[in-house]
Design a protein around this motif. Structure first.
Motif, PDB file in Angstrom:
ATOM      1  N   ALA A 228       4.250   3.901  -2.098  1.00  0.00           N
ATOM      2  CA  ALA A 228       3.603   4.954  -1.320  1.00  0.00           C
ATOM      3  C   ALA A 228       3.603   4.617   0.167  1.00  0.00           C
ATOM      4  O   ALA A 228       3.865   5.488   1.012  1.00  0.00           O
ATOM      5  N   CYS A 229       3.321   3.360   0.516  1.00  0.00           N
ATOM      6  CA  CYS A 229       3.300   2.962   1.923  1.00  0.00           C
ATOM      7  C   CYS A 229       4.654   3.190   2.585  1.00  0.00           C
ATOM      8  O   CYS A 229       4.735   3.667   3.723  1.00  0.00           O
TER       9      CYS A 229
ATOM     10  N   ASP B 234       7.258   5.176   1.471  1.00  0.00           N
ATOM     11  CA  ASP B 234       7.687   6.585   1.463  1.00  0.00           C
ATOM     12  C   ASP B 234       6.884   7.431   2.440  1.00  0.00           C
ATOM     13  O   ASP B 234       7.410   8.389   3.026  1.00  0.00           O
ATOM     14  N   ASP B 235       5.607   7.090   2.634  1.00  0.00           N
ATOM     15  CA  ASP B 235       4.781   7.857   3.556  1.00  0.00           C
ATOM     16  C   ASP B 235       5.236   7.689   5.005  1.00  0.00           C
ATOM     17  O   ASP B 235       4.963   8.552   5.844  1.00  0.00           O
ATOM     18  N   VAL B 236       5.902   6.586   5.300  1.00  0.00           N
ATOM     19  CA  VAL B 236       6.432   6.385   6.650  1.00  0.00           C
ATOM     20  C   VAL B 236       7.828   7.000   6.775  1.00  0.00           C
ATOM     21  O   VAL B 236       8.180   7.555   7.813  1.00  0.00           O
TER      22      VAL B 236
ATOM     23  N   MET C  93       8.813   9.700   5.233  1.00  0.00           N
ATOM     24  CA  MET C  93       8.485  11.134   5.358  1.00  0.00           C
ATOM     25  C   MET C  93       9.732  12.010   5.192  1.00  0.00           C
ATOM     26  O   MET C  93      10.065  12.809   6.068  1.00  0.00           O
TER      27      MET C  93
ATOM     28  N   LYS D 271       9.565  15.838   5.894  1.00  0.00           N
ATOM     29  CA  LYS D 271       9.420  16.284   7.283  1.00  0.00           C
ATOM     30  C   LYS D 271      10.581  15.860   8.174  1.00  0.00           C
ATOM     31  O   LYS D 271      10.926  16.559   9.132  1.00  0.00           O
TER      32      LYS D 271
ATOM     33  N   GLU E 131       8.091   1.896  13.399  1.00  0.00           N
ATOM     34  CA  GLU E 131       7.673   2.398  12.093  1.00  0.00           C
ATOM     35  C   GLU E 131       7.735   1.290  11.045  1.00  0.00           C
ATOM     36  O   GLU E 131       6.862   1.195  10.169  1.00  0.00           O
TER      37      GLU E 131
ATOM     38  N   ARG F 158       0.033  -0.803   7.475  1.00  0.00           N
ATOM     39  CA  ARG F 158      -0.386   0.091   6.393  1.00  0.00           C
ATOM     40  C   ARG F 158      -0.654  -0.710   5.109  1.00  0.00           C
ATOM     41  O   ARG F 158      -1.655  -0.457   4.410  1.00  0.00           O
TER      42      ARG F 158
ATOM     43  N   GLU G 299      -4.160  -0.779   3.123  1.00  0.00           N
ATOM     44  CA  GLU G 299      -4.182  -0.306   1.728  1.00  0.00           C
ATOM     45  C   GLU G 299      -4.586  -1.423   0.767  1.00  0.00           C
ATOM     46  O   GLU G 299      -5.278  -1.175  -0.224  1.00  0.00           O
TER      47      GLU G 299
ATOM     48  N   ASP H 124       7.243  14.434  -5.003  1.00  0.00           N
ATOM     49  CA  ASP H 124       7.585  14.191  -3.602  1.00  0.00           C
ATOM     50  C   ASP H 124       9.078  14.316  -3.353  1.00  0.00           C
ATOM     51  O   ASP H 124       9.507  14.684  -2.247  1.00  0.00           O
TER      52      ASP H 124
END
Length: 302
Positions: free
Chosen positions: A46-47, A49-51, A53, A56, A69, A76, A80, A216
């Motif tokens: 999750a850490c 993939d969330d970066v 993105m 977007k 990043e 992150r 977490e 996702d």
């Protein structure tokens, strides 16, 4: 991550008592060794993939990230991990059993230890995107466990000798791979060639069948706000409608679990989807009994 030597942290080792106590506290907080490994794996995925993105930015891998990043992923993970284990902030990154503990993360093969963490216990975490394996260990960052050389910030990495001074809590544990690393590049190109979200999602499920696809990933392919509406039947315009006319079932792990099981497909989580082209008339009839009719050009039922 390079080959890891057998840990020398055993009874008689100068740091055994301290690291064992911290390890016991961490594993207890996580609910045991197995739970710690599984929770760490999910957290790291999750850490990262969330970066990235993908939905977007259109980026699909860690390698495409900016340097800042990549650095942020380490921050992150620190945040977490404290939340995961219910740890509080300390003079360093956290405090465990009254000891200040630093948390270091790497996507490579080593960690950079700052001067303030020397002689302090450290939690070292690693994620290997190529092998889809993760690691978590404990080390007291003594000077003789670190390399002589340092970077411009006076940080030093763990030496070959130092690697043997790590007490491992999680070692080579599988974690969910980056989805796009598992797909042939030509297939990826065909999926993203569509000029609408529906076109791209339909191609995704034409290309990749009998394999659960996470929500996702669908969102990343759709790149539109109401992508879940598109994946459902939508007055003949949705992705499910398009595929049904071609003889392909698009099933939801949340709503179609019974049919997925009866078709002998892999189990899907509630936020996953799976597509398949029925292999027989009996399977087509089975889908119809569940309210999913196939028909039209390209359909075995047509």
């Amino acid at each position: 991550m390079k080959a890891i030597p057998v840990s020398q942290v055993a009874p008689g080792h100068p740091d055994h008592a301290l690291l064992s106590a911290i390890a016991g506290d961490i594993t207890a907080r996580a609910g045991g060794r197995a739970a710690l490994a599984d929770k760490l794996a999910a957290m790291l995925r999750a850490c990262i993939d969330d970066v990235i993105m993908t939905a977007k930015t259109g980026r699909r891998s860690y390698d495409e990230l900016e340097k800042t990043e990549k650095t942020y992923i380490g921050t992150r993970v620190e945040i977490e991990l404290r939340a995961l284990l219910g740890l509080k902030r300390g003079r360093l990154d956290t405090e465990i059993l009254g000891h200040d503990v630093d948390i270091k993360h790497t996507m490579g093969a080593n960690w950079m230890i700052p001067t303030e963490a020397v002689d302090q216990p450290c939690i070292v975490v690693a994620a290997d995107e190529v092998q889809a394996r993760c690691y978590m260990g404990l080390i007291v960052a003594r000077a003789d466990h670190l390399t002589a050389g340092q970077n411009k910030d006076a940080k030093r990495s763990v030496s070959a000798h130092g690697f043997a001074q790590i007490l491992w809590l999680v070692e080579r544990h599988p974690y969910p791979p980056n989805f796009w690393r598992t797909v042939d590049p030509d297939t990826v190109a065909r999926i993203f060639a569509g000029d609408t979200g529906n076109a791209r999602m339909a191609q995704l499920f034409r290309e990749i069948q009998r394999r659960p696809i996470a929500r996702d990933v669908v969102e990343a392919v759709a790149r539109q706000r109401d992508f879940m509406r598109r994946i459902r039947s939508d007055k003949g315009r949705g992705t499910r409608d398009i595929l049904a006319r071609e003889g392909v079932l698009l099933l939801s792990g949340q709503y179609d679990a019974a049919l997925i099981a009866e078709l002998g497909l892999r189990t899907c989580g509630p936020s996953e989807f799976i597509a398949c082209r029925p292999a027989s008339a009996a399977q087509i009839d089975l889908a119809a009994r569940h309210g999913l009719a196939l028909g039209g050009k390209g359909s075995p039922a047509g």
